[in-house]
Scaffold this active site. Structure first.
Site, PDB file in Angstrom:
ATOM      1  CG  PHE A  40      -6.278   0.116   2.280  1.00  0.00           C
ATOM      2  CD1 PHE A  40      -6.583   0.954   2.760  1.00  0.00           C
ATOM      3  CD2 PHE A  40      -5.527  -0.741   2.810  1.00  0.00           C
ATOM      4  CE1 PHE A  40      -5.847   1.709   3.959  1.00  0.00           C
ATOM      5  CE2 PHE A  40      -4.703  -0.519   4.033  1.00  0.00           C
ATOM      6  CZ  PHE A  40      -4.872   0.697   4.458  1.00  0.00           C
ATOM      7  NE  ARG A  41      -4.494  -5.187   1.633  1.00  0.00           N
ATOM      8  CZ  ARG A  41      -5.256  -4.528   2.432  1.00  0.00           C
ATOM      9  NH1 ARG A  41      -6.226  -4.149   1.913  1.00  0.00           N
ATOM     10  NH2 ARG A  41      -4.959  -4.357   3.530  1.00  0.00           N
ATOM     11  CD  GLN A 106     -13.410  -6.368   3.713  1.00  0.00           C
ATOM     12  OE1 GLN A 106     -12.446  -6.321   4.383  1.00  0.00           O
ATOM     13  NE2 GLN A 106     -13.554  -6.594   2.539  1.00  0.00           N
ATOM     14  CG  HIS A 126     -13.628  -2.835   8.348  1.00  0.00           C
ATOM     15  ND1 HIS A 126     -13.112  -3.353   7.424  1.00  0.00           N
ATOM     16  CD2 HIS A 126     -13.774  -3.917   9.177  1.00  0.00           C
ATOM     17  CE1 HIS A 126     -12.804  -4.304   7.539  1.00  0.00           C
ATOM     18  NE2 HIS A 126     -13.053  -4.952   8.633  1.00  0.00           N
ATOM     19  CB  CYS A 134     -16.828  10.118  23.152  1.00  0.00           C
ATOM     20  SG  CYS A 134     -15.859  10.009  24.474  1.00  0.00           S
ATOM     21  CB  CYS A 161     -16.872  12.522  29.116  1.00  0.00           C
ATOM     22  SG  CYS A 161     -16.013  11.613  27.924  1.00  0.00           S
ATOM     23  CB  SER A 199     -13.249  -7.859  -0.600  1.00  0.00           C
ATOM     24  OG  SER A 199     -12.267  -7.997   0.277  1.00  0.00           O
ATOM     25  CG  ASP A 241     -15.437  -2.415 -13.988  1.00  0.00           C
ATOM     26  OD1 ASP A 241     -14.769  -2.036 -13.355  1.00  0.00           O
ATOM     27  OD2 ASP A 241     -16.626  -2.074 -14.600  1.00  0.00           O
ATOM     28  CB  ILE A 242     -17.551  -4.370  -9.487  1.00  0.00           C
ATOM     29  CG1 ILE A 242     -16.415  -5.279  -8.802  1.00  0.00           C
ATOM     30  CG2 ILE A 242     -18.721  -4.194  -8.555  1.00  0.00           C
ATOM     31  CD1 ILE A 242     -15.987  -4.624  -7.489  1.00  0.00           C
TER      32      ILE A 242
HETATM   33  P1  NAD Z   1      -8.636  -3.756  -0.975  1.00  0.00           P
HETATM   34  O1  NAD Z   1      -8.384  -2.594  -1.346  1.00  0.00           O
HETATM   35  O2  NAD Z   1      -7.933  -4.856  -0.300  1.00  0.00           O
HETATM   36  O3  NAD Z   1      -9.354  -4.697  -2.191  1.00  0.00           O
HETATM   37  C1  NAD Z   1      -9.982  -4.265  -3.090  1.00  0.00           C
HETATM   38  C2  NAD Z   1     -10.311  -5.163  -4.562  1.00  0.00           C
HETATM   39  O4  NAD Z   1     -11.007  -4.635  -5.462  1.00  0.00           O
HETATM   40  C3  NAD Z   1      -8.580  -5.420  -5.068  1.00  0.00           C
HETATM   41  O5  NAD Z   1      -8.435  -6.476  -5.138  1.00  0.00           O
HETATM   42  C4  NAD Z   1      -9.070  -4.715  -6.702  1.00  0.00           C
HETATM   43  O6  NAD Z   1      -8.226  -5.304  -7.637  1.00  0.00           O
HETATM   44  C5  NAD Z   1     -10.444  -4.653  -6.617  1.00  0.00           C
HETATM   45  N1  NAD Z   1     -10.961  -3.640  -7.583  1.00  0.00           N
HETATM   46  C6  NAD Z   1     -11.074  -2.284  -7.486  1.00  0.00           C
HETATM   47  N2  NAD Z   1     -11.538  -1.655  -8.155  1.00  0.00           N
HETATM   48  C7  NAD Z   1     -12.565  -2.840  -9.041  1.00  0.00           C
HETATM   49  C8  NAD Z   1     -13.310  -2.699 -10.047  1.00  0.00           C
HETATM   50  N3  NAD Z   1     -13.706  -1.626 -10.394  1.00  0.00           N
HETATM   51  N4  NAD Z   1     -13.789  -4.010 -10.516  1.00  0.00           N
HETATM   52  C9  NAD Z   1     -13.372  -4.904 -10.214  1.00  0.00           C
HETATM   53  N5  NAD Z   1     -12.501  -5.094  -8.891  1.00  0.00           N
HETATM   54  C10 NAD Z   1     -11.924  -4.069  -8.452  1.00  0.00           C
HETATM   55  O7  NAD Z   1     -10.084  -3.653  -0.046  1.00  0.00           O
HETATM   56  P2  NAD Z   1     -10.968  -4.365   1.047  1.00  0.00           P
HETATM   57  O8  NAD Z   1     -10.750  -6.071   0.799  1.00  0.00           O
HETATM   58  O9  NAD Z   1     -12.287  -3.819   1.148  1.00  0.00           O
HETATM   59  O10 NAD Z   1      -9.912  -3.777   2.132  1.00  0.00           O
HETATM   60  C11 NAD Z   1      -9.562  -2.581   2.417  1.00  0.00           C
HETATM   61  C12 NAD Z   1      -9.971  -2.157   3.818  1.00  0.00           C
HETATM   62  O11 NAD Z   1      -9.872  -0.682   3.756  1.00  0.00           O
HETATM   63  C13 NAD Z   1     -11.396  -2.439   4.302  1.00  0.00           C
HETATM   64  O12 NAD Z   1     -11.035  -2.734   5.583  1.00  0.00           O
HETATM   65  C14 NAD Z   1     -12.241  -1.251   4.117  1.00  0.00           C
HETATM   66  O13 NAD Z   1     -12.461  -0.841   5.324  1.00  0.00           O
HETATM   67  C15 NAD Z   1     -11.107  -0.172   4.035  1.00  0.00           C
HETATM   68  N6  NAD Z   1     -11.429   0.926   2.574  1.00  0.00           N
HETATM   69  C16 NAD Z   1     -12.716   1.236   2.630  1.00  0.00           C
HETATM   70  C17 NAD Z   1     -12.891   2.002   1.393  1.00  0.00           C
HETATM   71  C18 NAD Z   1     -14.414   2.515   1.316  1.00  0.00           C
HETATM   72  O14 NAD Z   1     -15.091   2.588   2.177  1.00  0.00           O
HETATM   73  N7  NAD Z   1     -14.779   2.709   0.041  1.00  0.00           N
HETATM   74  C19 NAD Z   1     -11.892   2.357   0.710  1.00  0.00           C
HETATM   75  C20 NAD Z   1     -10.575   2.006   0.900  1.00  0.00           C
HETATM   76  C21 NAD Z   1     -10.324   1.018   2.061  1.00  0.00           C
END
Ligand code: NAD
Length: 251
Positions: A40-41, A106, A126, A134, A161, A199, A241-242
């Site tokens: 997301f960020r 999330q 989430h 609905c 509905c 996250s 990297d995760i």
């Molecule tokens: P976020 O985008 O806020 O944070 C993701 C974090 O993961 C960041 O700090 C980033 O640096 C790190 N990151 C990204 N790729 C990485 C990797 N390969 N290795 C290590 N670190 C890595 O995400 P959030 O905290 O989950 O919050 C975002 C909100 O948006 C959530 O509420 C979620 O529901 C939603 N969202 C969901 C998805 C999905 O379902 N895949 C995608 C985007 C957003």
């Protein structure tokens, strides 16, 4: 302690998992970036171009709901066919062996289940973007039915509905599902090891879970490639990297 070397990070996590009687993982969008789903960020995230509407806006008018659905389908097209990554596979395996009791996520992409994680152990805070509901009567609607009608008419879908139909995800300003919150709280307070993975830990109330686990006496591990606001309270920060860090745990 902050560890940036992948091998040392894997060893340290392995040791903490071996010492734990009850571990819980908490996952965010960073887990799915290697699957082609943007987080997301990060800069240039497609989520910024197709941002989900806050709940109050969605409720405000049929035009807003149509916009929300256009953005939802644009995002779906971007990650259609995404497959689970190394982190999802590792967590599915760790749940299978009992090393991890539950995953609180999330994410809305369903990739924990696609990797083979038992649905009853996966808590989707989430919601899930693969279907709709609905808002009035709760009836489930399938995207495969909604999409062609929406594309033909341009009108936001409505239930029989009369209620508004919305993706089964939780928008900003929308209450989280009580049952999922309850399960997440129970898992958080029962664990002795809480592993937050991918996250930014800035979205509340979800980001309150790692701190709640720590306050309750659990160890806290944070796996992320950038710093998070909770790093200072973590027992271990694995910065990298995760997929690379979790890969061996899938075996
Ligand atoms: P976020 O985008 O806020 O944070 C993701 C974090 O993961 C960041 O700090 C980033 O640096 C790190 N990151 C990204 N790729 C990485 C990797 N390969 N290795 C290590 N670190 C890595 O995400 P959030 O905290 O989950 O919050 C975002 C909100 O948006 C959530 O509420 C979620 O529901 C939603 N969202 C969901 C998805 C999905 O379902 N895949 C995608 C985007 C957003």
């Amino acid at each position: 302690m902050i560890i940036e070397d992948v091998g040392r990070a894997q060893d340290a996590l392995g040791e903490m998992l071996r010492d734990s009687q009850s571990a819980v993982a908490f996952t965010g969008a960073g887990l799915s970036t290697e699957c082609g789903i943007p987080d997301f960020r990060s800069p240039d995230s497609a989520w910024k171009r197709h941002a989900p509407l806050p709940h109050a806006e969605f409720l405000a008018s049929p035009q807003a709901r149509a916009l929300a659905w256009r953005r939802k389908f644009a995002m779906d097209d971007l990650y259609a066919g995404a497959q689970p990554g190394r982190g999802h596979r590792a967590l599915a395996r760790l749940m299978e062996t009992g090393a991890v009791e539950a995953v609180i996520t999330q994410n809305i992409d369903g990739l924990h289940q696609a990797a083979g994680g038992a649905p009853e152990r996966i808590i989707e805070l989430h919601g899930n973007g693969s279907y709709a509901t609905c808002l009035s009567c709760g009836l489930r609607h399938e995207l495969a039915d909604i999409r062609p009608r929406f594309e033909a008419s341009g009108d936001a879908p409505e239930c029989a509905c009369g209620g508004a139909v919305k993706s089964a995800t939780i928008a900003f300003g929308q209450a989280m599902p009580e049952e999922h919150l309850r399960r997440a709280r129970r898992a958080t307070l029962a664990c002795d090891l809480f592993i937050a993975i991918g996250s930014s830990l800035v979205v509340y109330p979800a980001a309150a879970f790692p701190a709640a686990a720590k306050d309750n006496g659990s160890a806290l591990v944070i796996v992320n490639r950038e710093p998070t606001p909770l790093d200072a309270m973590a027992d271990l920060v694995l910065r990298g990297d995760i997929g690379a860090i979790l890969e061996p745990f899938a075996a």
